[in-house]
Design a protein around this motif. Sequence first.
Motif, PDB file in Angstrom:
ATOM      1  N   LYS A   1       1.739  15.988  -9.581  1.00  0.00           N
ATOM      2  CA  LYS A   1       1.664  16.291  -8.149  1.00  0.00           C
ATOM      3  C   LYS A   1       2.164  15.127  -7.295  1.00  0.00           C
ATOM      4  CE  LYS A   1      -1.280  18.174  -4.524  1.00  0.00           C
ATOM      5  NZ  LYS A   1      -2.620  18.714  -4.157  1.00  0.00           N
ATOM      6  N   TYR A   2       1.726  13.919  -7.642  1.00  0.00           N
ATOM      7  CA  TYR A   2       2.106  12.749  -6.859  1.00  0.00           C
ATOM      8  C   TYR A   2       2.771  11.717  -7.769  1.00  0.00           C
ATOM      9  CZ  TYR A   2      -1.077  14.463  -3.209  1.00  0.00           C
ATOM     10  OH  TYR A   2      -1.707  15.226  -2.261  1.00  0.00           O
ATOM     11  N   ALA A   3       3.811  11.094  -7.261  1.00  0.00           N
ATOM     12  CA  ALA A   3       4.490  10.045  -8.024  1.00  0.00           C
ATOM     13  C   ALA A   3       5.020   8.982  -7.078  1.00  0.00           C
ATOM     14  CB  ALA A   3       5.631  10.635  -8.857  1.00  0.00           C
ATOM     15  N   GLU A   4       5.285   7.815  -7.650  1.00  0.00           N
ATOM     16  CA  GLU A   4       6.031   6.757  -6.964  1.00  0.00           C
ATOM     17  C   GLU A   4       7.336   6.554  -7.713  1.00  0.00           C
ATOM     18  OE1 GLU A   4       2.367   4.061  -5.171  1.00  0.00           O
ATOM     19  OE2 GLU A   4       3.337   3.450  -7.039  1.00  0.00           O
TER      20      GLU A   4
ATOM     21  N   VAL B   1       0.838  -1.208   0.000  1.00  0.00           N
ATOM     22  CA  VAL B   1       0.000   0.000   0.000  1.00  0.00           C
ATOM     23  C   VAL B   1       0.870   1.255   0.000  1.00  0.00           C
ATOM     24  CG1 VAL B   1      -1.793   1.285   1.210  1.00  0.00           C
ATOM     25  CG2 VAL B   1      -1.824  -1.220   1.222  1.00  0.00           C
ATOM     26  N   TRP B   2       1.798   1.338   0.958  1.00  0.00           N
ATOM     27  CA  TRP B   2       2.655   2.520   1.049  1.00  0.00           C
ATOM     28  C   TRP B   2       3.501   2.706  -0.206  1.00  0.00           C
ATOM     29  CZ3 TRP B   2       0.143   3.769   5.039  1.00  0.00           C
ATOM     30  CH2 TRP B   2       0.016   2.959   6.170  1.00  0.00           C
TER      31      TRP B   2
ATOM     32  N   LYS C   1      -7.324   7.150  -4.389  1.00  0.00           N
ATOM     33  CA  LYS C   1      -7.478   5.721  -4.086  1.00  0.00           C
ATOM     34  C   LYS C   1      -6.348   5.244  -3.177  1.00  0.00           C
ATOM     35  CE  LYS C   1     -10.043   3.904  -8.051  1.00  0.00           C
ATOM     36  NZ  LYS C   1     -10.016   2.915  -9.169  1.00  0.00           N
ATOM     37  N   LYS C   2      -5.142   5.687  -3.481  1.00  0.00           N
ATOM     38  CA  LYS C   2      -4.017   5.264  -2.651  1.00  0.00           C
ATOM     39  C   LYS C   2      -4.212   5.769  -1.225  1.00  0.00           C
ATOM     40  CE  LYS C   2       0.999   5.167  -2.191  1.00  0.00           C
ATOM     41  NZ  LYS C   2       2.313   5.264  -2.843  1.00  0.00           N
ATOM     42  N   TYR C   3      -4.651   7.003  -1.076  1.00  0.00           N
ATOM     43  CA  TYR C   3      -4.815   7.536   0.272  1.00  0.00           C
ATOM     44  C   TYR C   3      -5.955   6.832   1.007  1.00  0.00           C
ATOM     45  CZ  TYR C   3      -4.581  10.672   4.191  1.00  0.00           C
ATOM     46  OH  TYR C   3      -4.432  11.166   5.466  1.00  0.00           O
ATOM     47  N   ARG C   4      -7.007   6.483   0.303  1.00  0.00           N
ATOM     48  CA  ARG C   4      -8.080   5.720   0.948  1.00  0.00           C
ATOM     49  C   ARG C   4      -7.575   4.348   1.383  1.00  0.00           C
ATOM     50  NH1 ARG C   4     -12.346   4.225  -1.999  1.00  0.00           N
ATOM     51  NH2 ARG C   4     -11.737   5.094  -4.001  1.00  0.00           N
ATOM     52  N   ALA C   5      -6.684   3.770   0.593  1.00  0.00           N
ATOM     53  CA  ALA C   5      -6.076   2.499   0.989  1.00  0.00           C
ATOM     54  C   ALA C   5      -5.203   2.695   2.230  1.00  0.00           C
ATOM     55  CB  ALA C   5      -5.260   1.916  -0.165  1.00  0.00           C
TER      56      ALA C   5
ATOM     57  N   TYR D   1       4.122   8.852   4.056  1.00  0.00           N
ATOM     58  CA  TYR D   1       4.056   8.446   2.648  1.00  0.00           C
ATOM     59  C   TYR D   1       3.296   9.444   1.782  1.00  0.00           C
ATOM     60  CZ  TYR D   1       6.696   4.260   3.370  1.00  0.00           C
ATOM     61  OH  TYR D   1       7.734   3.398   3.638  1.00  0.00           O
ATOM     62  N   THR D   2       2.507  10.317   2.407  1.00  0.00           N
ATOM     63  CA  THR D   2       1.939  11.439   1.652  1.00  0.00           C
ATOM     64  C   THR D   2       3.061  12.383   1.246  1.00  0.00           C
ATOM     65  OG1 THR D   2      -0.205  11.300   2.766  1.00  0.00           O
ATOM     66  CG2 THR D   2       0.365  13.403   1.735  1.00  0.00           C
ATOM     67  N   ARG D   3       3.966  12.693   2.187  1.00  0.00           N
ATOM     68  CA  ARG D   3       5.109  13.550   1.863  1.00  0.00           C
ATOM     69  C   ARG D   3       5.997  12.905   0.798  1.00  0.00           C
ATOM     70  NH1 ARG D   3       5.661  13.898   7.561  1.00  0.00           N
ATOM     71  NH2 ARG D   3       7.652  12.771   7.410  1.00  0.00           N
ATOM     72  N   THR D   4       6.178  11.589   0.891  1.00  0.00           N
ATOM     73  CA  THR D   4       6.982  10.891  -0.109  1.00  0.00           C
ATOM     74  C   THR D   4       6.357  11.029  -1.494  1.00  0.00           C
ATOM     75  OG1 THR D   4       7.791   9.288   1.513  1.00  0.00           O
ATOM     76  CG2 THR D   4       7.919   8.654  -0.800  1.00  0.00           C
TER      77      THR D   4
END
Length: 238
Positions: free
Chosen positions: A221-224, A17-18, A183-187, A201-204
């Motif tokens: 805005k957000y990436a992995e 998830v993270w 979706k990721k944040y809800r997870a 992991y929001t900051r990441t």
Amino acid sequence: MTQRNALVVSAHSADFVWRAGGAIALYAERGWHIHVLCLSFGERGESAKLWKQPGMILGQVKAARRSEAEQAAEILGATISFMDCGDYPLRVSDERLLDITAQYRRLQPEFVLTHSFQDPYNFDHPLANRLAMEARVIAQAHGHLPGEQVLAAPPVYLFEPHQPEQCEWKPQLFLDISSVWDKKYRAFQTMQAQEHLWEYYTRTGLQRGAQAARNSGRKIKYAEAYQCVYPRVTDDFL
């Protein structure tokens, strides 16, 4: 249309998830079948909040972590299975290794996501990496259970460890997950046992998003971030 598959090998029930929730949600929305294989429930080393409750027992912790992971997988659009190989320490027999190999043969994944090669803070993580890598090689061998369809050569991407600088992990691929961040944040929010990691992991995600934008000129805005194990094969630099 042939179903396209990917495999995520996660040491514990929350790791996927993270570290890879965005990739899972993104590809699930594209119609891929993403299967998450959890080697353990994270019942000892990653469940401190649960163990602080009076009268808590191991079976209850496992059940709680399993429920959290199943809810997260549903939100992200993935299927999930568990091997219950223990936690702190995680230990896997050759029989279990071949069970992972069987997952490769069954799924025929086109890519694999798993842990970094090293992690001095959590030895379960590099063991999960080793198992994912070794099972992949066995699944490619024509001499392993002859007559079955052998695995091709799916690329393997290592998702970001909690402290990458200490794990000799280097980001080589940024994946834009802005469209599936909700979706990721809800997870995240299903992982009540590790609520302290939601903000981290929001900051990441934001940091990697800024780096992805800087390296592409795109509004991200957000990436992995992922490290590539094998050379990427392509007919187009772009």
